[in-house]
Write a protein that holds these residues in place. Structure first.
Motif, PDB file in Angstrom:
ATOM      1  N   SER A   1       6.582   1.435  -8.041  1.00 55.25           N
ATOM      2  CA  SER A   1       6.772   2.610  -7.205  1.00 55.25           C
ATOM      3  C   SER A   1       6.557   2.223  -5.752  1.00 55.25           C
ATOM      4  O   SER A   1       5.823   1.279  -5.445  1.00 55.25           O
ATOM      5  CB  SER A   1       5.810   3.731  -7.607  1.00 55.25           C
ATOM      6  N   PHE A   2       7.190   2.955  -4.860  1.00 53.65           N
ATOM      7  CA  PHE A   2       7.057   2.656  -3.434  1.00 53.65           C
ATOM      8  C   PHE A   2       7.196   3.931  -2.623  1.00 53.65           C
ATOM      9  O   PHE A   2       7.917   4.854  -3.006  1.00 53.65           O
ATOM     10  CB  PHE A   2       8.083   1.603  -2.987  1.00 53.65           C
ATOM     11  N   GLU A   3       6.455   3.964  -1.492  1.00 51.43           N
ATOM     12  CA  GLU A   3       6.423   5.152  -0.646  1.00 51.43           C
ATOM     13  C   GLU A   3       6.260   4.733   0.806  1.00 51.43           C
ATOM     14  O   GLU A   3       5.424   3.875   1.141  1.00 51.43           O
ATOM     15  CB  GLU A   3       5.257   6.051  -1.049  1.00 51.43           C
ATOM     16  N   ASN A   4       7.050   5.346   1.684  1.00 52.45           N
ATOM     17  CA  ASN A   4       6.920   5.111   3.119  1.00 52.45           C
ATOM     18  C   ASN A   4       5.664   5.817   3.621  1.00 52.45           C
ATOM     19  O   ASN A   4       5.590   7.047   3.634  1.00 52.45           O
ATOM     20  CB  ASN A   4       8.158   5.640   3.845  1.00 52.45           C
ATOM     21  N   VAL A   5       4.657   5.040   4.026  1.00 48.95           N
ATOM     22  CA  VAL A   5       3.406   5.613   4.512  1.00 48.95           C
ATOM     23  C   VAL A   5       3.308   5.542   6.026  1.00 48.95           C
ATOM     24  O   VAL A   5       2.262   5.869   6.598  1.00 48.95           O
ATOM     25  CB  VAL A   5       2.191   4.910   3.854  1.00 48.95           C
TER      26      VAL A   5
END
Length: 263
Positions: free
Chosen positions: A118-122
């Protein structure tokens, strides 16, 4: 569905494109004309599918732009599928069951089959990433494992003895046959080139992130530049010259390896 470059309405000139698609052989896809796709699981993302089995590839390549808080939070990949994520710009939190890391430009993670990533722009600004998936080719007694890092921390080495053509490897495929693919960066100084026109069974998907070049695709010399995407199928002749004045010609690309041919 809309255009990735946000240009809409009539053009002032005739419709034209540098893109070339020869299914199963090779493709050059320029940024203009790329469309965004709605794909379940991608949230607050502009996603473009670059290569797929419909083109003749054994893998799928994506170009993903994530707004703040956007990404693939439910887990990308899964049973039988290996995945690779490379950060082009921005700040992205990436994790699978083995590892969680915050990656910036040059950061990457390889997640083996069966372990969703999973990946998320933080970050506050949009983040851009190159994403890959492929069905893993398992062999008895060996397996791949999670690999992560930042390619900017990896030194270039001369490519086949040429000091003005340099390469970086992302994965330990050269020493561990549990891996059935690798990612590389190849960088050519202006005037540098491959030592010969290559002909091989391996496929490539390549995203050009710097400079300009002349690429031989199935013995057609074609100008390419930053932002272009290339697909090279099995046995498609290939080689490149670095041209231009300001930047080295450089691209990130995949290659299948370490497996016999099934019949």
């Amino acid at each position: 569905m809309s255009y990735l470059n946000h240009i809409t309405g009539y053009r002032e000139d005739i419709l034209s494109s540098r893109s070339i698609v020869k299914k199963g052989n090779f493709a050059l896809i320029e940024p203009d004309g790329l469309v965004k796709n709605v794909i379940p699981g991608f949230e607050k993302c502009a996603v473009t599918i670059l290569a797929s089995p419909k083109m003749g590839a054994s893998f799928v390549d994506y170009l993903v732009t994530m707004d703040q808080g956007g990404g693939f939070l439910k887990g990308f990949g899964g049973e039988g599928i290996e995945a690779f994520l490379y950060i082009l710009e921005g700040r992205v939190k990436v994790k699978n069951e083995d590892k969680e890391a915050e990656l910036t430009e040059g950061g990457y993670m390889y997640s083996p089959e069966g372990k969703k990533v999973s990946f998320e722009n933080v970050g506050e600004a949009p983040a851009r990433a190159f994403l890959y998936k492929r069905r893993y080719n398992r062999i008895e007694g060996h397996e791949a494992y999670t690999v992560w890092g930042n390619i900017n921390d990896v030194p270039f080495t001369p490519y086949e003895g040429m000091e003005d053509v340099r390469v970086k490897d992302f994965l330990p495929s050269a020493t561990d046959i549990g891996f059935d693919m690798n990612f590389h960066i190849l960088s050519l100084k202006p005037g540098a080139c491959h030592g010969y026109i290559e002909t091989h069974i391996q496929e490539h998907g390549a995203y050009i992130y710097s400079g300009e070049g002349m690429y031989n695709l199935d013995n057609h010399w074609i100008p390419v530049k930053k932002g272009d995407y290339l697909f090279m199928g099995a046995y498609s002749l290939q080689a490149a010259y670095g041209v231009g004045r300001k930047e080295e010609f450089a691209y990130v690309y995949s290659k299948d390896c370490n497996r016999d041919v099934e019949i």
